[in-house]
Design a protein around this motif. Sequence first.
Motif, PDB file in Angstrom:
ATOM      1  N   UNK A  68       0.633  -1.194   0.031  1.00  0.00           N
ATOM      2  CA  UNK A  68       0.213   0.075  -0.072  1.00  0.00           C
ATOM      3  C   UNK A  68       0.952   1.444   0.023  1.00  0.00           C
ATOM      4  N   UNK A  69       2.250   1.200   0.369  1.00  0.00           N
ATOM      5  CA  UNK A  69       2.787   2.493   0.315  1.00  0.00           C
ATOM      6  C   UNK A  69       3.210   2.942  -0.960  1.00  0.00           C
ATOM      7  N   UNK A  70       3.369   1.907  -1.901  1.00  0.00           N
ATOM      8  CA  UNK A  70       3.638   2.023  -3.407  1.00  0.00           C
ATOM      9  C   UNK A  70       2.289   2.645  -3.933  1.00  0.00           C
ATOM     10  N   UNK A  71       1.288   2.179  -3.474  1.00  0.00           N
ATOM     11  CA  UNK A  71      -0.341   2.916  -3.835  1.00  0.00           C
ATOM     12  C   UNK A  71      -0.251   4.070  -3.559  1.00  0.00           C
ATOM     13  N   UNK A  72       0.045   4.507  -2.382  1.00  0.00           N
ATOM     14  CA  UNK A  72       0.094   5.715  -1.977  1.00  0.00           C
ATOM     15  C   UNK A  72       0.917   6.905  -3.006  1.00  0.00           C
ATOM     16  N   UNK A  73       1.933   6.354  -3.031  1.00  0.00           N
ATOM     17  CA  UNK A  73       3.137   7.140  -3.778  1.00  0.00           C
ATOM     18  C   UNK A  73       2.423   7.301  -5.155  1.00  0.00           C
ATOM     19  N   UNK A  74       2.274   6.485  -5.802  1.00  0.00           N
ATOM     20  CA  UNK A  74       2.008   6.394  -7.236  1.00  0.00           C
ATOM     21  C   UNK A  74       0.635   7.118  -7.707  1.00  0.00           C
ATOM     22  N   UNK A  75      -0.364   6.834  -6.876  1.00  0.00           N
ATOM     23  CA  UNK A  75      -1.765   7.633  -6.848  1.00  0.00           C
ATOM     24  C   UNK A  75      -1.414   9.199  -6.549  1.00  0.00           C
ATOM     25  N   UNK A  76      -0.752   9.512  -5.487  1.00  0.00           N
ATOM     26  CA  UNK A  76      -0.684  11.044  -5.419  1.00  0.00           C
ATOM     27  C   UNK A  76       0.257  11.607  -6.559  1.00  0.00           C
ATOM     28  N   UNK A  77       1.516  11.099  -6.743  1.00  0.00           N
ATOM     29  CA  UNK A  77       2.402  11.625  -7.676  1.00  0.00           C
ATOM     30  C   UNK A  77       1.551  11.694  -9.306  1.00  0.00           C
ATOM     31  N   UNK A  99      13.095   9.224   2.446  1.00  0.00           N
ATOM     32  CA  UNK A  99      12.863  10.516   3.442  1.00  0.00           C
ATOM     33  C   UNK A  99      14.032  10.934   3.928  1.00  0.00           C
ATOM     34  N   UNK A 100      15.192  10.411   4.212  1.00  0.00           N
ATOM     35  CA  UNK A 100      16.318  10.920   4.816  1.00  0.00           C
ATOM     36  C   UNK A 100      16.852  12.163   3.853  1.00  0.00           C
ATOM     37  N   UNK A 101      17.048  11.918   2.651  1.00  0.00           N
ATOM     38  CA  UNK A 101      17.281  12.749   1.807  1.00  0.00           C
ATOM     39  C   UNK A 101      16.384  13.890   1.461  1.00  0.00           C
ATOM     40  N   UNK A 102      15.342  13.703   1.822  1.00  0.00           N
ATOM     41  CA  UNK A 102      13.954  14.572   1.428  1.00  0.00           C
ATOM     42  C   UNK A 102      13.793  15.551   2.740  1.00  0.00           C
ATOM     43  N   UNK A 103      14.671  15.087   3.861  1.00  0.00           N
ATOM     44  CA  UNK A 103      14.459  15.660   5.262  1.00  0.00           C
ATOM     45  C   UNK A 103      12.980  15.540   5.537  1.00  0.00           C
ATOM     46  N   UNK A 104      12.551  14.343   5.523  1.00  0.00           N
ATOM     47  CA  UNK A 104      11.184  14.017   5.933  1.00  0.00           C
ATOM     48  C   UNK A 104      11.215  12.919   7.256  1.00  0.00           C
ATOM     49  N   UNK A 105      10.429  13.021   8.122  1.00  0.00           N
ATOM     50  CA  UNK A 105      10.413  12.213   9.322  1.00  0.00           C
ATOM     51  C   UNK A 105       9.454  11.188   9.539  1.00  0.00           C
ATOM     52  N   UNK A 153       4.367  13.411  -0.292  1.00  0.00           N
ATOM     53  CA  UNK A 153       4.642  12.690  -1.441  1.00  0.00           C
ATOM     54  C   UNK A 153       4.650  13.694  -2.824  1.00  0.00           C
ATOM     55  N   UNK A 154       3.694  14.532  -2.941  1.00  0.00           N
ATOM     56  CA  UNK A 154       3.606  15.302  -4.053  1.00  0.00           C
ATOM     57  C   UNK A 154       4.636  16.284  -4.185  1.00  0.00           C
ATOM     58  N   UNK A 155       5.392  16.679  -3.212  1.00  0.00           N
ATOM     59  CA  UNK A 155       6.480  17.681  -3.084  1.00  0.00           C
ATOM     60  C   UNK A 155       7.674  17.108  -2.551  1.00  0.00           C
ATOM     61  N   UNK A 156       8.046  15.887  -2.233  1.00  0.00           N
ATOM     62  CA  UNK A 156       9.424  15.504  -2.005  1.00  0.00           C
ATOM     63  C   UNK A 156       9.397  14.086  -2.580  1.00  0.00           C
ATOM     64  N   UNK A 157       8.843  12.993  -2.279  1.00  0.00           N
ATOM     65  CA  UNK A 157       9.027  11.787  -2.618  1.00  0.00           C
ATOM     66  C   UNK A 157       8.708  11.786  -4.072  1.00  0.00           C
ATOM     67  N   UNK A 158       7.668  11.938  -4.569  1.00  0.00           N
ATOM     68  CA  UNK A 158       7.226  11.751  -5.963  1.00  0.00           C
ATOM     69  C   UNK A 158       8.014  12.355  -6.927  1.00  0.00           C
ATOM     70  N   UNK A 159       8.613  13.682  -6.921  1.00  0.00           N
ATOM     71  CA  UNK A 159       9.632  14.149  -7.695  1.00  0.00           C
ATOM     72  C   UNK A 159      10.982  13.767  -7.626  1.00  0.00           C
ATOM     73  N   UNK A 160      11.119  13.074  -6.693  1.00  0.00           N
ATOM     74  CA  UNK A 160      12.655  12.388  -6.732  1.00  0.00           C
ATOM     75  C   UNK A 160      12.519  10.983  -7.559  1.00  0.00           C
TER      76      UNK A 160
END
Length: 600
Positions: free
Chosen positions: A241-250, A282-288, A297-304
Amino acid sequence: MTVLPSMSMKRPDSLREYRWHVAPEMPADSPLRTAGDAVHPVLRQILFNRGLQHPADIQAFLSNHYLLTRDPYRLADMDQAVDRIARAIRTGETIVIYGDFDADGVTATVLLTEALRAMADDRRLVVPYIPDRVDEGYGLNLEALTTLRQKGANLVISVDCGIRSPVEAAHAQAIGLDMIITDHHSLGRALPPAVAVINPKRTDSDYPERMLAGVGIAFKLAQALRQALPERVIGDESNLLDLVAIGTVADLAPLLGENRKLVAEGLAVLNEVRRPGIAALMKVSSLHPGQITAESIGFALGPRINAAGRLAKAYDAARLLIASNAHTAEEQAKLLDELNRKRQTLTRQLSAHAEQMVDPTAPIIIARDAAFKSGIVGLVASRLAEKNYRPAIIMEQGPTESRGSCRSIPEFHITHALDEVADLLVRHGGHAQAAGFTILNEDVPEFIERMTAIAGDQLAGQDLRPALTVDAELPLSEVDWALQGTLEQLEPTGYQNPSPLLLARSVEVISHRPVGADGSHLQLQVIDSRQNGTNGSNRYGARPTQAFPAIAFRQGDWGAALPKTIDIAYRIGVNRWQGNTSLQLVIEDIRGTENESIKL
């Protein structure tokens, strides 16, 4: 609907002007009125704006329940797909998962590869394949299918592509390669010839959610297979489901209906950080951990993740997501972060180049150049469409063909427009506001002429300014942590379920200054001037007011022209910095306080 007219004070020429649409107040006879104190009045208004009035729907929305069926077998052709895949697994056939190079395609490819490998006797028989953006382009291609067949593939399952590839599907059929197509893009004139075509947009599909992302459809297929082959099921399906969330939002799928439910479930898994690749990203995106939202996801994980397919190989992103150890994951995450920085620089440079080539007042903005890079053209088109509020097409010119990426506005369905000039295109596909195509260079002049005519006809007489839809008028004296917590019930927010946009009038600017490396943003301290130093009242009650920090992104040019008192369209945000947490207003637009509402 209430529309606020333009302000009389001088807006900096560099800043675009918005239409402000203020949503009508909830009528007195609305069932929401009976909710009483159980639902905050501002939240009631927002729910009304979202089309929710009945108690069962409201309760389901606020508690993130989904009342309709989620049975994957309600998708057309799911039975045929599961039967063929089950046979391939049992008999040891080679299965190829053929994906796309964006975040939706990459997450869908990884998801289905993981799901099938967990069921296969030999994991090596399930092979991911993501085409190269530069050498192969988007979607299925004849040469790749031929090569896969020669290497022993028996079955190809497309994810996030293939619905507009009837020629390629027929070729696979001719060379003895079975194909299952899963896709969410708009349908073509006819379905491709395949063992199964799973797309919730099919008119004969009985599935209630028609706007699943590509990764969402891959997940439904994995669910159906787990039901059909319980003896081969390993692990919990929530691990996907983590993959589903990333792909859906991105991919900007609407965060309503089942998509909202899937993303909420996926965010819970993301915040548990089950994958080494997610931890490294998350570490390179400064997320916790524990703080990941759809916005993250939209502004940090997805673009990378997208940066890999744009500037290098999408497999780099897939390797990150599928990594089983921290060392490999950290190396891949650093690579994606570097690619994303390069992507940002190239986007700025090529956007500036494109702006010099086009007429921003034309009904549709079109530019073509060999300097444009295939991985960046979509971002450039998006910037031009956003800045000028016109549909935009940016083409990378090759030796014999050009590849175009399109971004549009709500008033113009770009894929339908491409359908009207399909006789000029080698291939094309997409959605209402985003699409892509390939065209022979010799046909480009006629393409530009016809697309310009289509856009000119459809957009004639329309007010081509972007619109901001305001959910409710709310003075700053009513903003506090309790309200912010109440509005969090709307999460996850995103496309078609945005975070609430509010209107505050007579806001006094205590201080302001441009911020950011180039001074492009505006930082402010603001207060409700109508209650400053008083005990005034309003329809939501009264309380002492306070000064709020605020940020207005890409509005730094107000720094030299901002008046003392303004009206603002704003969202309530949370600013976390150096261990401190505070409320912050995110200002979408600024106007003068002298405006009065005009009733339509």
